[in-house]
Design an enzyme around this catalytic site. Structure first.
Site, mmCIF file in Angstrom:
data_model
loop_
_atom_site.group_PDB
_atom_site.id
_atom_site.type_symbol
_atom_site.label_atom_id
_atom_site.label_comp_id
_atom_site.label_asym_id
_atom_site.label_seq_id
_atom_site.Cartn_x
_atom_site.Cartn_y
_atom_site.Cartn_z
ATOM 1 N N ALA A 67 0.917 -1.070 0.065
ATOM 2 C CA ALA A 67 0.026 -0.038 -0.047
ATOM 3 C C ALA A 67 0.974 1.248 -0.074
ATOM 4 O O ALA A 67 2.147 1.314 0.401
ATOM 5 C CB ALA A 67 -1.132 -0.089 1.247
ATOM 6 N N GLY A 112 0.667 -4.879 1.150
ATOM 7 C CA GLY A 112 -0.517 -5.052 0.161
ATOM 8 C C GLY A 112 -0.343 -5.814 -1.206
ATOM 9 O O GLY A 112 -1.156 -6.530 -1.641
ATOM 10 N N GLU A 135 4.544 -4.850 7.504
ATOM 11 C CA GLU A 135 3.919 -3.741 8.306
ATOM 12 C C GLU A 135 4.348 -3.733 9.446
ATOM 13 O O GLU A 135 4.497 -2.482 10.007
ATOM 14 C CB GLU A 135 2.354 -4.253 8.363
ATOM 15 C CG GLU A 135 1.582 -4.080 6.939
ATOM 16 C CD GLU A 135 1.683 -5.377 6.096
ATOM 17 O OE1 GLU A 135 2.616 -6.100 6.204
ATOM 18 O OE2 GLU A 135 1.066 -5.324 4.987
HETATM 19 N N1 CO8 Z 1 4.611 3.303 -0.796
HETATM 20 C C1 CO8 Z 1 5.052 4.376 -1.448
HETATM 21 N N2 CO8 Z 1 5.882 4.259 -2.016
HETATM 22 C C2 CO8 Z 1 6.729 3.446 -2.333
HETATM 23 C C3 CO8 Z 1 6.431 2.011 -1.987
HETATM 24 C C4 CO8 Z 1 5.071 2.063 -1.050
HETATM 25 N N3 CO8 Z 1 4.901 0.963 -0.535
HETATM 26 N N4 CO8 Z 1 7.538 1.301 -2.143
HETATM 27 C C5 CO8 Z 1 8.444 2.004 -2.824
HETATM 28 N N5 CO8 Z 1 7.959 3.346 -2.981
HETATM 29 C C6 CO8 Z 1 8.563 4.399 -3.643
HETATM 30 C C7 CO8 Z 1 9.775 4.699 -2.921
HETATM 31 O O1 CO8 Z 1 9.452 5.673 -1.981
HETATM 32 C C8 CO8 Z 1 10.609 5.392 -4.174
HETATM 33 O O2 CO8 Z 1 10.240 6.790 -4.378
HETATM 34 P P1 CO8 Z 1 11.272 7.912 -4.751
HETATM 35 O O3 CO8 Z 1 11.985 7.433 -5.913
HETATM 36 O O4 CO8 Z 1 10.585 8.902 -5.057
HETATM 37 O O5 CO8 Z 1 12.008 7.883 -3.399
HETATM 38 C C9 CO8 Z 1 10.590 4.521 -5.364
HETATM 39 O O6 CO8 Z 1 9.268 3.583 -5.078
HETATM 40 C C10 CO8 Z 1 11.515 3.466 -5.448
HETATM 41 O O7 CO8 Z 1 11.710 2.724 -4.191
HETATM 42 P P2 CO8 Z 1 13.291 2.627 -3.585
HETATM 43 O O8 CO8 Z 1 14.135 3.514 -4.097
HETATM 44 O O9 CO8 Z 1 13.100 2.356 -2.210
HETATM 45 O O10 CO8 Z 1 13.579 1.286 -4.307
HETATM 46 P P3 CO8 Z 1 14.533 0.254 -3.782
HETATM 47 O O11 CO8 Z 1 14.825 -0.809 -4.853
HETATM 48 O O12 CO8 Z 1 15.847 0.957 -3.190
HETATM 49 O O13 CO8 Z 1 13.821 -0.503 -2.506
HETATM 50 C C11 CO8 Z 1 12.017 -1.491 -1.650
HETATM 51 C C12 CO8 Z 1 12.510 -1.375 -3.005
HETATM 52 C C13 CO8 Z 1 12.828 -2.889 -0.638
HETATM 53 C C14 CO8 Z 1 10.636 -2.461 -2.090
HETATM 54 C C15 CO8 Z 1 11.608 -0.373 -1.070
HETATM 55 O O14 CO8 Z 1 11.116 0.418 -1.838
HETATM 56 C C16 CO8 Z 1 10.591 -0.482 0.385
HETATM 57 O O15 CO8 Z 1 10.971 -1.269 1.413
HETATM 58 N N6 CO8 Z 1 9.189 -0.317 0.052
HETATM 59 C C17 CO8 Z 1 8.407 -0.339 1.048
HETATM 60 C C18 CO8 Z 1 7.682 -1.991 1.190
HETATM 61 C C19 CO8 Z 1 6.809 -2.008 2.233
HETATM 62 O O16 CO8 Z 1 7.115 -1.343 3.499
HETATM 63 N N7 CO8 Z 1 5.509 -2.120 1.859
HETATM 64 C C20 CO8 Z 1 4.524 -2.241 2.847
HETATM 65 C C21 CO8 Z 1 3.723 -1.357 2.989
HETATM 66 S S1 CO8 Z 1 2.731 -1.332 4.005
HETATM 67 C C22 CO8 Z 1 1.353 -1.935 3.594
HETATM 68 O O17 CO8 Z 1 1.209 -2.581 2.427
HETATM 69 C C23 CO8 Z 1 0.025 -2.332 4.303
HETATM 70 C C24 CO8 Z 1 -1.203 -2.871 3.618
HETATM 71 C C25 CO8 Z 1 -2.454 -2.560 4.198
HETATM 72 C C26 CO8 Z 1 -2.833 -1.479 4.655
HETATM 73 C C27 CO8 Z 1 -4.063 -1.228 5.401
HETATM 74 C C28 CO8 Z 1 -4.716 0.086 5.519
HETATM 75 C C29 CO8 Z 1 -4.396 0.825 6.709
#
Ligand code: CO8
Length: 261
Positions: A67, A112, A135
């Site tokens: 998400a 998500g 999460e």
């Molecule tokens: N949300 C928003 N932006 C994201 C997300 C995300 N989940 N994942 C990546 N991005 C963005 C980054 O911020 C970055 O943006 P920018 O270029 O502007 O800085 C761009 O995508 C590229 O990402 P990275 O530079 O971080 O790429 P890397 O290759 O270095 O890393 C990863 C890749 C490991 C996947 C890293 O991006 C990461 O850890 N992302 C987050 C993963 C995460 O924690 N996902 C879980 C989110 S919580 C969730 O899904 C809960 C669901 C239920 C919600 C319930 C509602 C209340």
């Protein structure tokens, strides 16, 4: 078909290909994307020309990286609740779509994104795919069905370890614990998903739809109720042309030509 900002959709000879298309944020799911997916699934459910659905992510890196964290960061408790409910409703719709759904997981499937994959019927993963429910590292629980679908797919103990640690696992480990059906070289992923879709499409569509409903209903109830449901869908098959065609073709030693009626 409708126009979408964050999704791509094509129908190639009966295979409905849905691509989550926000590559700049690794296809993170925001409210707009969920709403679009909801609308698209409604359209697909009604569309007899779509026989099997494949879901994948845009770009080389991610299926769906979760998400949208930036969108969630300022949410109040009530906004968080309605975001979770909206996501859950879409994923429930996906899980119960009449057509079979294959997830072609082409990279990160986190939070998500992992929950989206788990709401699909069959999961194929590229070798570079990564899975996890991070999460708890963000101070929240999964909210799009992860605490419920993961233990149903891989068992309670393994699900608890992944959910409590927030660890990311690779495709080989996801295969070992039964989170995905198959792992493929990246360049072969879509071909394999399409080949699987073609094979499913060559079988009797209504029988597959009934099978899916029986599995989904049965997994959430006791065995006795589940097998009673199975008897109902089994008997419904005898109201279809495809049952007559399938059995007649067998007796006549020829290939069946199913029409989905
Ligand atoms: N949300 C928003 N932006 C994201 C997300 C995300 N989940 N994942 C990546 N991005 C963005 C980054 O911020 C970055 O943006 P920018 O270029 O502007 O800085 C761009 O995508 C590229 O990402 P990275 O530079 O971080 O790429 P890397 O290759 O270095 O890393 C990863 C890749 C490991 C996947 C890293 O991006 C990461 O850890 N992302 C987050 C993963 C995460 O924690 N996902 C879980 C989110 S919580 C969730 O899904 C809960 C669901 C239920 C919600 C319930 C509602 C209340």
């Amino acid at each position: 078909m409708l126009e979408y900002t964050n999704l791509l959709f094509t129908n190639e000879n009966g295979i409905g290909l849905i691509t989550i298309n926000r590559p700049k944020v690794l296809n993170a799911l925001n409210s707009e994307t969920l709403k679009e997916l909801d609308n698209l699934l409604d359209a697909v459910a009604q569309d007899n020309a779509v026989k099997v659905v494949i879901i994948t992510g845009s770009g080389e890196k991610a299926f769906v990286a979760g998400a949208d964290i930036a969108a969630m960061q300022p949410m109040t408790a009530l906004e968080g609740r309605s975001f979770a409910k909206a996501g859950q409703a879409v994923f429930n719709k996906l899980e119960n779509l009449p057509q079979p759904v294959i997830a072609a997981i082409n990279g990160f499937a986190l939070g998500g994104g992992c929950e989206l994959a788990m709401a699909c019927d069959i999961r194929l993963a590229a070798e570079n795919a990564k899975f996890g429910q991070p999460e708890v590292s963000l101070g929240i629980t999964p909210g799009f069905g992860g605490t419920q679908r993961m233990p149903r797919i891989i068992g309670k103990g393994r699900a608890k370890e992944l959910l409590f640690t927030g660890d990311t696992i690779d495709a080989a480990e996801a295969y070992r614990i039964g989170l995905v059906n198959r792992v493929l070289p990246r360049e072969e992923l879509m071909e394999a998903a399409k080949a699987l879709a073609e094979k499913i499409m060559s079988r009797a569509p209504r029988a597959i739809e009934f099978c899916k409903a029986a599995i989904n209903e049965g997994m959430d109830t006791d065995l006795e109720t589940g097998v009673a449901y199975e008897a109902e869908v089994f008997s419904l098959c005898f109201a279809t042309n495809d049952q007559k065609e399938g059995m007649t073709a067998f007796i006549e030693k020829r290939k069946a030509g199913f029409v989905g009626k």
